[in-house]
Design a protein around this motif. Structure first.
Motif, PDB file in Angstrom:
ATOM      1  N   SER A 144       0.820  -1.207   0.000  1.00 39.24           N
ATOM      2  CA  SER A 144       0.000   0.000   0.000  1.00 39.24           C
ATOM      3  C   SER A 144       0.857   1.261   0.000  1.00 39.24           C
ATOM      4  O   SER A 144       2.058   1.234   0.269  1.00 39.24           O
ATOM      5  CB  SER A 144      -0.908   0.006   1.239  1.00 39.24           C
ATOM      6  N   ARG A 145       0.208   2.391  -0.285  1.00 35.34           N
ATOM      7  CA  ARG A 145       0.902   3.674  -0.238  1.00 35.34           C
ATOM      8  C   ARG A 145       1.357   4.003   1.178  1.00 35.34           C
ATOM      9  O   ARG A 145       2.423   4.587   1.373  1.00 35.34           O
ATOM     10  CB  ARG A 145      -0.017   4.783  -0.758  1.00 35.34           C
ATOM     11  N   ALA A 146       0.554   3.633   2.157  1.00 28.91           N
ATOM     12  CA  ALA A 146       0.933   3.879   3.555  1.00 28.91           C
ATOM     13  C   ALA A 146       2.188   3.097   3.912  1.00 28.91           C
ATOM     14  O   ALA A 146       3.056   3.576   4.654  1.00 28.91           O
ATOM     15  CB  ALA A 146      -0.215   3.502   4.495  1.00 28.91           C
ATOM     16  N   PHE A 147       2.303   1.882   3.374  1.00 27.74           N
ATOM     17  CA  PHE A 147       3.507   1.089   3.616  1.00 27.74           C
ATOM     18  C   PHE A 147       4.723   1.782   3.023  1.00 27.74           C
ATOM     19  O   PHE A 147       5.779   1.872   3.657  1.00 27.74           O
ATOM     20  CB  PHE A 147       3.352  -0.305   3.004  1.00 27.74           C
ATOM     21  N   VAL A 148       4.595   2.287   1.820  1.00 25.67           N
ATOM     22  CA  VAL A 148       5.708   2.988   1.173  1.00 25.67           C
ATOM     23  C   VAL A 148       6.089   4.227   1.974  1.00 25.67           C
ATOM     24  O   VAL A 148       7.272   4.485   2.216  1.00 25.67           O
ATOM     25  CB  VAL A 148       5.338   3.370  -0.273  1.00 25.67           C
ATOM     26  N   ALA A 149       5.077   4.996   2.425  1.00 22.11           N
ATOM     27  CA  ALA A 149       5.352   6.209   3.197  1.00 22.11           C
ATOM     28  C   ALA A 149       6.051   5.876   4.506  1.00 22.11           C
ATOM     29  O   ALA A 149       7.035   6.528   4.891  1.00 22.11           O
ATOM     30  CB  ALA A 149       4.046   6.960   3.468  1.00 22.11           C
ATOM     31  N   GLY A 150       5.560   4.852   5.206  1.00 28.27           N
ATOM     32  CA  GLY A 150       6.195   4.456   6.455  1.00 28.27           C
ATOM     33  C   GLY A 150       7.614   3.983   6.242  1.00 28.27           C
ATOM     34  O   GLY A 150       8.513   4.281   7.049  1.00 28.27           O
ATOM     35  N   SER A 151       7.853   3.277   5.151  1.00 24.82           N
ATOM     36  CA  SER A 151       9.191   2.791   4.836  1.00 24.82           C
ATOM     37  C   SER A 151      10.146   3.944   4.583  1.00 24.82           C
ATOM     38  O   SER A 151      11.304   3.916   5.014  1.00 24.82           O
ATOM     39  CB  SER A 151       9.144   1.870   3.611  1.00 24.82           C
ATOM     40  N   VAL A 152       9.673   4.968   3.887  1.00 27.02           N
ATOM     41  CA  VAL A 152      10.508   6.144   3.618  1.00 27.02           C
ATOM     42  C   VAL A 152      10.889   6.834   4.934  1.00 27.02           C
ATOM     43  O   VAL A 152      12.048   7.226   5.132  1.00 27.02           O
ATOM     44  CB  VAL A 152       9.780   7.128   2.684  1.00 27.02           C
ATOM     45  N   VAL A 153       9.940   6.961   5.842  1.00 26.36           N
ATOM     46  CA  VAL A 153      10.216   7.576   7.150  1.00 26.36           C
ATOM     47  C   VAL A 153      11.244   6.741   7.915  1.00 26.36           C
ATOM     48  O   VAL A 153      12.191   7.272   8.511  1.00 26.36           O
ATOM     49  CB  VAL A 153       8.923   7.713   7.969  1.00 26.36           C
ATOM     50  N   ALA A 154      11.072   5.423   7.897  1.00 27.87           N
ATOM     51  CA  ALA A 154      11.992   4.541   8.615  1.00 27.87           C
ATOM     52  C   ALA A 154      13.400   4.636   8.045  1.00 27.87           C
ATOM     53  O   ALA A 154      14.382   4.699   8.798  1.00 27.87           O
ATOM     54  CB  ALA A 154      11.486   3.102   8.551  1.00 27.87           C
ATOM     55  N   VAL A 155      13.516   4.649   6.735  1.00 26.10           N
ATOM     56  CA  VAL A 155      14.837   4.763   6.101  1.00 26.10           C
ATOM     57  C   VAL A 155      15.485   6.110   6.447  1.00 26.10           C
ATOM     58  O   VAL A 155      16.701   6.185   6.674  1.00 26.10           O
ATOM     59  CB  VAL A 155      14.718   4.577   4.576  1.00 26.10           C
ATOM     60  N   ALA A 156      14.673   7.162   6.502  1.00 26.67           N
ATOM     61  CA  ALA A 156      15.209   8.464   6.903  1.00 26.67           C
ATOM     62  C   ALA A 156      15.766   8.411   8.324  1.00 26.67           C
ATOM     63  O   ALA A 156      16.812   9.001   8.625  1.00 26.67           O
ATOM     64  CB  ALA A 156      14.111   9.529   6.806  1.00 26.67           C
TER      65      ALA A 156
END
Length: 294
Positions: free
Chosen positions: A121-133
């Protein structure tokens, strides 16, 4: 093991045991080349797993295709993954490596989508980006205290190990993995992995080296038995019951506990940058995982 109750205890055991293994791996880095330490760990684990299989009446004969599968699993999980992990901890504190490995949910879910069409999902992608940051901020904190090229090298080893572990994780979702007795597959995967580890270690570092220090030997026992024989069957069972993405829920708690251990045992020094990075990493993982309604 079935239903919600059937995954709670395995989840807790895997989380607590694997949280402790990062600091134990750190203690293994001394006079013994890393590849030999990996070999000893999985030789012990493979023998113990085979004995466990026999005690449970599980046949070790898994056929030709099963042996090929076990061999590929062993190379991905017990050769590549752990050789990269041990080398990453040469350059980064154990807690930071654990946080990088918490990103396992990202390649797990991407590979699960590519091979099994499990949605992302898009929420998964967004959360992943935050985690990588968040991970990036923690690595920046590491670079402030040691040479940046060492941090980059450690991060490269950690990411390479992460991808190897993810391949092994997703392999557990294949049909052949569901048909074969898991304990037998893991026994052969560990033994084959140990053999390849020994070959690699001999080529790269020369004949076997053993350190008589009691904490080194105790560490091999803990990593080989508790950190491998106990946890891997439980974790791969979680993968088969929950999916590779949701099984990575363990990765939310493991880095938190590992960072606490690193603070106490390694003197990890927290700064505002490191604290913000840790919070972003955990928050991103929570968002990403909550978005996966598998």
């Amino acid at each position: 093991m079935s239903g919600g109750k059937g995954v709670v205890l395995p989840f807790i055991l895997v989380t607590l045991i694997w949280s402790s293994t990062w600091i134990v791996i750190r203690d293994q880095l001394g006079s013994v080349p890393a590849s030999w330490s990996v070999c000893y760990r999985f030789l012990l684990a493979g023998v113990a797993m085979a004995i466990f299989a026999r005690l449970r009446g599980v046949p070790l004969n898994i056929g030709g295709r099963g042996m090929v599968f076990a061999g590929l699993l062993g190379v991905a999980q017990f050769v590549m993954n752990f050789n990269f992990v041990y080398r990453a901890e040469h350059y980064l504190t154990s807690g930071v490596v654990a946080v990088v490995y918490a990103m396992l949910l990202i390649p797990n879910s991407i590979l699960a989508y590519l091979f099994f069409r499990q949605p992302v999902s898009r929420a998964f992608v967004a959360g992943s980006v935050v985690a990588v940051a968040g991970i990036a901020l923690m690595l920046a904190h590491e670079a402030a205290s040691v040479r940046s090229d060492r941090v980059l090298l450690g991060a490269a080893f950690a990411v390479a190990g992460l991808m190897s572990a993810s391949v092994a994780n997703v392999m557990q979702g294949m049909e052949i993995a569901r048909r074969l007795p898991m304990v037998a597959v893991l026994a052969w995967a560990m033994l084959i992995g140990a053999a390849v580890d020994a070959l690699f270690a001999w080529i790269m570092a020369g004949p076997p080296v053993v350190e008589a220090r009691w904490s080194y030997l105790a560490g091999i026992a803990w990593l080989g038995l508790a950190g491998s024989v106990v946890t891997f069957p439980l974790y791969f069972r979680l993968i088969q019951r929950m999916g590779a993405g949701r099984a990575a829920y363990t990765s939310v708690l493991i880095p938190v506990i590992a960072m606490l251990i690193s603070t106490l045992a390694e003197g990890y020094r927290w700064t505002a940058l490191a604290g913000m990075g840790a919070l972003l990493a955990v928050a991103g993982m929570v968002v990403a995982l909550r978005s996966k309604r598998v």
